[in-house]
Scaffold this motif. Structure first.
Motif, PDB file in Angstrom:
ATOM      1  N   PRO A  17     -70.850  40.481  52.429  1.00  0.00           N
ATOM      2  CA  PRO A  17     -70.090  39.738  51.417  1.00  0.00           C
ATOM      3  C   PRO A  17     -70.829  38.516  50.894  1.00  0.00           C
ATOM      4  O   PRO A  17     -70.860  38.267  49.690  1.00  0.00           O
ATOM      5  N   VAL A  20     -73.592  39.618  48.683  1.00  0.00           N
ATOM      6  CA  VAL A  20     -73.099  40.052  47.371  1.00  0.00           C
ATOM      7  C   VAL A  20     -72.930  38.844  46.455  1.00  0.00           C
ATOM      8  O   VAL A  20     -73.361  38.855  45.297  1.00  0.00           O
ATOM      9  N   VAL A  21     -72.329  37.769  46.979  1.00  0.00           N
ATOM     10  CA  VAL A  21     -72.110  36.581  46.141  1.00  0.00           C
ATOM     11  C   VAL A  21     -73.438  35.970  45.705  1.00  0.00           C
ATOM     12  O   VAL A  21     -73.621  35.614  44.535  1.00  0.00           O
ATOM     13  N   LEU A  24     -74.933  38.191  43.079  1.00  0.00           N
ATOM     14  CA  LEU A  24     -74.234  38.113  41.797  1.00  0.00           C
ATOM     15  C   LEU A  24     -74.513  36.801  41.070  1.00  0.00           C
ATOM     16  O   LEU A  24     -74.400  36.734  39.850  1.00  0.00           O
ATOM     17  N   PRO A  32     -68.739  41.609  37.790  1.00  0.00           N
ATOM     18  CA  PRO A  32     -69.374  41.738  39.095  1.00  0.00           C
ATOM     19  C   PRO A  32     -69.899  43.143  39.372  1.00  0.00           C
ATOM     20  O   PRO A  32     -70.769  43.317  40.217  1.00  0.00           O
ATOM     21  N   TYR A  33     -69.380  44.166  38.685  1.00  0.00           N
ATOM     22  CA  TYR A  33     -69.828  45.528  39.007  1.00  0.00           C
ATOM     23  C   TYR A  33     -70.852  46.069  38.017  1.00  0.00           C
ATOM     24  O   TYR A  33     -71.152  47.243  38.017  1.00  0.00           O
ATOM     25  N   TYR A 227     -70.127  31.700  41.474  1.00  0.00           N
ATOM     26  CA  TYR A 227     -70.999  32.336  42.472  1.00  0.00           C
ATOM     27  C   TYR A 227     -72.176  31.411  42.756  1.00  0.00           C
ATOM     28  O   TYR A 227     -72.606  31.263  43.904  1.00  0.00           O
TER      29      TYR A 227
ATOM     30  N   VAL B  95     -64.625  38.650  46.168  1.00  0.00           N
ATOM     31  CA  VAL B  95     -65.560  39.335  45.263  1.00  0.00           C
ATOM     32  C   VAL B  95     -65.791  40.770  45.735  1.00  0.00           C
ATOM     33  O   VAL B  95     -65.780  41.718  44.943  1.00  0.00           O
ATOM     34  N   VAL B  96     -65.972  40.935  47.068  1.00  0.00           N
ATOM     35  CA  VAL B  96     -66.187  42.276  47.612  1.00  0.00           C
ATOM     36  C   VAL B  96     -64.969  43.158  47.345  1.00  0.00           C
ATOM     37  O   VAL B  96     -65.095  44.334  47.003  1.00  0.00           O
ATOM     38  N   LEU B  99     -65.100  44.671  44.015  1.00  0.00           N
ATOM     39  CA  LEU B  99     -66.041  45.802  43.971  1.00  0.00           C
ATOM     40  C   LEU B  99     -65.446  47.035  44.650  1.00  0.00           C
ATOM     41  O   LEU B  99     -65.561  48.143  44.142  1.00  0.00           O
ATOM     42  N   ARG B 102     -62.985  48.715  42.499  1.00  0.00           N
ATOM     43  CA  ARG B 102     -63.616  49.384  41.368  1.00  0.00           C
ATOM     44  C   ARG B 102     -64.231  50.726  41.795  1.00  0.00           C
ATOM     45  O   ARG B 102     -64.100  51.724  41.106  1.00  0.00           O
ATOM     46  N   TYR B 103     -64.914  50.735  42.960  1.00  0.00           N
ATOM     47  CA  TYR B 103     -65.655  51.937  43.335  1.00  0.00           C
ATOM     48  C   TYR B 103     -64.875  52.898  44.229  1.00  0.00           C
ATOM     49  O   TYR B 103     -65.128  54.090  44.228  1.00  0.00           O
TER      50      TYR B 103
END
Lengths: 252, 241
Positions: A17, A20-21, A24, A32-33, A227, B95-96, B99, B102-103
């Motif tokens: 996690p 990821v931040v 990003l 974000p995706y 972020y 944030v995770v 995601l 979404r997936y």
């Protein structure tokens, strides 16, 4: 073997996690995706966002002050109060549930305000609230190292005529430098990104980095500038962790 | 002089941490105490129990491995998340979650499961440290004895090692259970206001109702529980390991 794989899987899972931040914050896309390539523009946006700068500076100033005072007082406590019961009080204070301890400070500040008319809510309140938690923490962290040093060496210094203050300043402090650095950094990192204690002791005009992150992020907003802010806020924690593990190695 | 400074600091710490006890005085003279609803208490307890159980289940194998064959680096990597602020952890998970939704089409934000993930993420290092201490203190004697007497590795683990580390498991459970009881950030950020816990209740008493006295009593009750539990933890860790 399986256990080793499992452990590394957990490590990967726990860092994902945060990773990821950080990733990003360099992503050239608002979503974000969607990966839109590498960019530093969110950091530029952060630099231009004055409120964020102010908040980071406020957090930094409070954390430095808290870490300095708490390490010094923690050292004194570890040196002078070697009894197990004294350490137990600090240990209990450290494992206190976070709302309880935060509300305790709020109540204390509120009592001061009602009875003396002095309004401490704001920077002073935040400093005191962080300090009250940081002192027991520094005490618990430093106690084992102080007992390790103080037994024979301090006795020797005292017999040779050093005053108590001299013994602490010239003998204990230099010998404990790695442990003191470690305690300083841990307290610093903790104060830098604590939210609850700050929220209870501050007033609307005094914003720190976690308060800012909460104000924007807690509602689920995914702005890449945030972020970048979160990534910047990680730096003290990482520095503290790395230096801590290096420092404690010297004693083992 | 140093002793004086140290003692007054200790006194200040004690005074601050135990000040909310004074709020009880107000209610003995006839103030109105606002208690949380049963639903809030049940949600909080269930979440706290689930967090503690899950964190221990996840941490036990890793702690076992670390205590036996782990390297310093692995230990450091697993414990280091302790120093990342709770809010930052909550925000990264948020944030995770976006995601993941979404997936995988799995919506975690605003559900108890999401809050549970957050709390396990936060308290895992505590479970690991406590269990590590328990496993590390196991001596080779009983294990070798079991193996020599013909027990398989699995049998040795289930009937010798696991029972011998039970105090560590209990200590970890109590510690995490208490932390989880008072958690505010995870329910607020990951629960999106839909998962309402005891911590959120105390929070609202202070920030919305401005009822600092009721809040003081609630938080003192929580702190009292934790004092008791810390005592239990230190006793079990000190005497039975």
């Amino acid at each position: 073997m399986t256990l080793r794989v499992y452990t590394w899987l957990l490590i990967a899972l726990f860092y994902a996690p945060i990773g990821v931040v950080v990733a990003l914050s360099f992503n050239d896309s608002k979503l974000p995706y969607v990966w839109g390539g590498f960019t530093a523009r969110w950091y530029q946006a952060l630099v231009q966002w004055e409120q964020a700068w102010g908040a980071l500076l406020n957090s930094f100033a409070i954390a430095i002050a808290v870490a300095l005072v708490a390490t010094a007082l923690g050292l004194f406590m570890a040196y002078a109060l070697r009894k197990v019961t004294h350490l137990a009080i600090s240990q209990v204070a450290v494992v206190m549930p976070e709302v309880s301890e935060a509300l305790a400070f709020a109540a204390a500040l509120w009592l001061v305000y009602t009875y003396t008319g002095v309004n401490l809510f704001g920077p002073v309140g935040v400093f005191l609230a962080h300090l009250a938690y940081a002192i027991p923490m520094a005490h618990v962290l430093l106690a084992p190292y102080v007992t390790y040093v103080s037994r024979t060496v301090v006795e020797a210094a005292r017999i040779l005529g050093a005053s108590e203050v001299k013994a602490v300043v010239y003998i204990v402090t230099p010998m404990l430098m790695p442990a003191l650095t470690a305690a300083f950094l841990i307290v610093f990192a903790n104060s830098f990104d604590t939210y609850i204690k700050t929220a209870f002791a501050t007033e609307p005009g005094f914003v720190t980095a976690p308060i800012l992150l909460w104000n924007y992020a807690a509602r689920g907003r995914g702005d890449p500038t945030l972020y970048a802010l979160a990534t910047v806020m990680l730096i003290p924690s990482i520095a503290a962790a790395v230096i801590y593990f290096r420092a404690i190695k010297r004693y083992s | 002089m140093i002793r004086k400074i140290a003692l007054s600091t200790l006194a200040a710490v004690v005074l601050l941490f135990y000040l909310p006890f004074a709020a009880f005085l107000h209610f003995t003279t006839g103030g109105e105490l606002r208690l949380p609803t049963a639903g809030v208490v049940v949600t909080t307890l269930l979440l706290a129990v689930a967090t503690a159980a899950l964190a221990i289940a996840l941490a036990y194998p890793a702690a076992y491995y670390l205590a036996r064959r782990g390297s310093e680096l692995e230990f450091a990597l697993l414990v280091a998340p302790l120093w990342v602020g709770t809010l930052l952890k909550a925000y990264s998970l948020l944030v995770v979650f976006v995601l993941v939704e979404r997936y995988f089409g799995l919506s975690l934000w605003g559900t108890p499961a999401g809050v549970l993930v957050g709390m396990v993420y936060e308290y895992f290092p505590y479970a690991l440290l406590t269990l590590y201490a328990a496993v590390e203190k196991l001596t080779e004697g009983p294990i070798n004895a079991a193996r020599v007497l013909g027990a398989s590795k699995m049998q040795t683990f289930l009937r010798v090692e696991l029972p011998l580390t039970t105090p560590g498991v209990v200590a970890a459970f109590v510690l995490i259970f208490l932390f989880a009881l008072g958690d505010v950030i995870m329910p607020a950020v990951l629960g999106a206001g839909k998962v309402y816990t005891f911590g959120s209740y105390v929070w609202d008493l202070y920030f919305k109702a401005r009822d600092i006295l009721s809040g003081g009593v609630m938080s003192t009750a929580l702190a009292g529980l934790s004092l008791l539990a810390t005592y239990v933890v230190f006793r079990t860790v000190r005497y039975s390991l």
